[in-house]
Each structure stands twice: as C-alpha cells, then as structure tokens.
Write a protein that holds these residues in place. Structure first.
Motif: not given
Length: 384
Positions: A46-47, A91-94, A286-291, A371-374
């Motif tokens: 989601a992020n 927790a991971v709907t998106e 999270q590698g791609g999402g953080q970029a 943890q996933l929500a954070a």
C-alpha cells in the motif's frame, strides 16, 4: 529547475516522471546501451501505491496489476505444506505483484521524449553535487539524483560509504509460461536454509523465487536443474510451478544489501535514492516500494521549486536536508528488519529450525498485522 537523474531503474524513472510533471527539466543518464528489465515480479504494498499516486502514476499502475495477491491466504509454510503462520486477511489488501518489464514500460511511457540518454556513464559528481562528468564532458545542474543502484559509483565516492554486504543466500527467480490456479493460497515456504515464494501476476501467471544458503559467487552448471533438485519434492504447487517455467528463463542472483547505514543521503545538491541509498534484502518486499517513496518524497518536498528556472539555493538546501532526514529515518530501520527476517528464515540445523517454527506458530497474528500496518501507512510530506 534543471535536474539530472543517474540510473534508469524504478527509483530513477519514478523520480524523473515526478519532477517533470512538477515542471522541472530532467535528463536521465543510463550507462546501459539498451534497457533490459529483469524478467521477474515485484511486490508493491500500500505504501508503494500511495507513492505512485502522489507521482501521478497510480492509474497506469492499477491498469497492469490487480489485488488478487492480497486476497489469497498468505504466510509461511513448511516444505510438507503445513502452515506455520498466516497473514491476517485485512493486512495486505492493496498488495499488488507486477512484472518488472511491465512496470518499466509504463514509467518509460510517462517520460517526455528525449529525457533518457542511453549508453552514457556518469564518471563523477562534483563535491558540491551540482556538476557531473561523462566521457563527453561536464554539465552543471540544480539537482543531481543518484539512483545508480547498490554498487553506486556516487555513493562509493562519498566519505563513510558502508560498502556492500552479502546476505549469505542466493535467489533463483522465474515466471510460469501459463496461468496457474493456486487454490487460494500463496506466500512462502521455509525449510532448512532454503525458501520458496510464489505470487500471482495480473494475467494469472505465477512469479516465484527460490532461495538457498550458499557461498557468495557460487557457480552452478545448470541453474534450473538445481532448483528442481532442491525444491522439486516440496508441497503442491511448487513442483508444478517449476515445471511450468521455461528453463532458459530461470536466473539466479546473490542477495546483497548495504553493510551498514549510509551516514547521509545528501551531499550538496546531490541526493542518493533507491538502492544507492538504502539497498536492502527483499525479505520484507519493500525494495521497490521504498524507492518509490524516495521519489515521491523528493518531488513533494521540492514542490513549486521544481518549476522555477533558477531555484533559490536556500529553498533547495532546505528541501534536500529534509529529504535526507526523512528518508534515512524511514528506510534504515526497514533495512535492518529485512536483514533480520532473512537471517531467521535461513536458520539451519534441526534444533534451530524447530525453535524458529515454534516461535512463528506462537506469534499472534495481531502482531504481524501491526508490523505490516506500520510499514504500509506512509504518506508523502508537505512541500518545504
């Protein structure tokens, strides 16, 4: 504002698109003569989707993905198929799984013509971060974004570069040739120093990865045969996924991250972005999402500065300093957590694996959800 982006990976392309849409004049320098995206999948939570929305890329991304992966039962299993832990369904709907080639395609299509310069290697960035040098000469910019990957030439030239750390494991990746029915289940399977993960692409084909502990730089004569040997007897549908993948398309990469946190993501007018700044193991996806977050943060902080022909040095300095502060505090704890998850997943020895599995079964699903929500509850900042 004139901006240079070094590297045409996901982070670099997202940044270039965002800056152009904010009014900047952007040039991308890519040392490869031809872009050949790796034939594998990428998890975007989601992020990451929030970041793409901020950059104006949300609709294009949704058009090539679906939320199917987030609706499947996920978590960790044993090689015999028994569940060790499951992820709460909400927790991971998106969560969306995208083929890297498709993601690269929509990012390239969003660029203005003439933005990308292929086959041009940046040899050096000046200490003030405003001038870069190539084989053709030097050029000055208001902003230089170094998105040149984990082996960043720019980062390695800065004081305090932490260098690269080998995780201890290597990963095969593949995509099935045809759609496969997963029976409503996905996620990862954890064995003794080995893992296998799977997730559906929008067209029903399955992206999978197989991970094994081994020395760095190991040579294997037949990569596909090694995957079959290690994982061919694991639970359904792992053997079917391997058989459904063309052997010549299966490839393996050693997994590396930064050996420690970079002391800064900014030097003068130059900033590090994506793997150049915070390369992490893929154990949290999270590698791609953080970029993407990096790109959205930088574009948001610059705000109207991007459209100014000659941005105020003070305004630019303030925005880049805030980018450095926000992105180090956000990405470095995630990188540490990813490394920890990888180490736990690759526990070896009967007693160690037994203890790990018992701990996973005892961990409340609510703790996993928190943890996933954070990680996923990120929002871009306001302009400085």
């Amino acid at each position: 504002m004139r901006a240079a982006v070094i590297g045409a990976g996901i982070g670099g392309l997202c940044t270039a698109v965002g800056l152009q849409r904010a009014g900047a004049e952007v040039t991308i320098y890519e040392r490869a003569a031809e872009l050949k995206p790796v034939g594998s999948g990428l998890s975007i939570f989601a992020n990451g989707l929030t970041a793409l929305e901020s950059l104006g890329l949300g609709d294009a991304f949704r058009a090539i993905t679906s939320t199917q992966a987030g609706r499947l039962r996920g978590g960790q299993r044993r090689p015999d198929g028994g569940w060790l832990a499951t992820i709460p369904s909400n927790a991971v709907t998106e969560l969306r799984i995208v083929h890297r080639a498709e993601l690269h395609r929509i990012l390239l299509e969003a660029l203005e013509p003439g933005t990308l310069r292929l086959g041009v290697e940046v040899l050096e960035v000046s200490p003030d971060g405003a001038e870069l040098r190539t084989a053709d000469g030097s050029e000055r910019f208001d902003l230089v974004v170094a998105a040149d990957g984990i082996r960043s030439r720019v980062r390695s030239s800065w004081p305090g570069d932490p260098g690269i750390h080998y995780s201890g494991y290597s990963t095969w990746r593949g995509v099935t040739e045809q759609p496969v029915d997963l029976g409503g289940e996905a996620g990862e399977t954890w064995g003794h120093g080995e893992r296998f993960g799977l997730a559906p692409l929008a067209d029903g084909r399955i992206y999978w990865f197989a991970v094994a502990t081994m020395p760095a730089g190991s040579t294997i004569d037949d990569e596909y045969a090694e995957v079959v040997r290690r994982f061919g007897s694991w639970h359904h549908p792992i053997p079917e996924l391997i058989r459904g993948t063309a052997p010549e398309t299966v490839f393996r990469l050693d997994i590396n991250d930064l050996a420690g946190p970079a002391p800064t993501f900014r030097r003068g007018r130059c900033v590090l972005l994506g793997d150049a700044a915070h390369a992490m193991t893929p154990d949290l996806g999270q590698g791609g999402g953080q970029a993407m977050e990096d790109a959205a943060t930088l574009v948001a902080l610059l705000g109207r500065i991007s459209a100014e022909p000659t941005p105020s040095p003070g305004d630019l300095d303030t925005a880049l300093a805030e980018y450095d502060r926000l992105r180090r505090s956000r990405t470095q704890p995630i990188a540490r957590r990813a490394r920890t998850v990888g180490a736990v997943a690759h526990t070896r020895g009967r007693l160690g694996v037994t203890a790990r599995n018992a701990l996973m079964r005892l961990t409340p699903a609510s703790a996993t959800a928190r943890q996933l929500a954070a990680i996923q509850s990120w929002r871009p900042p306001a302009a400085v």
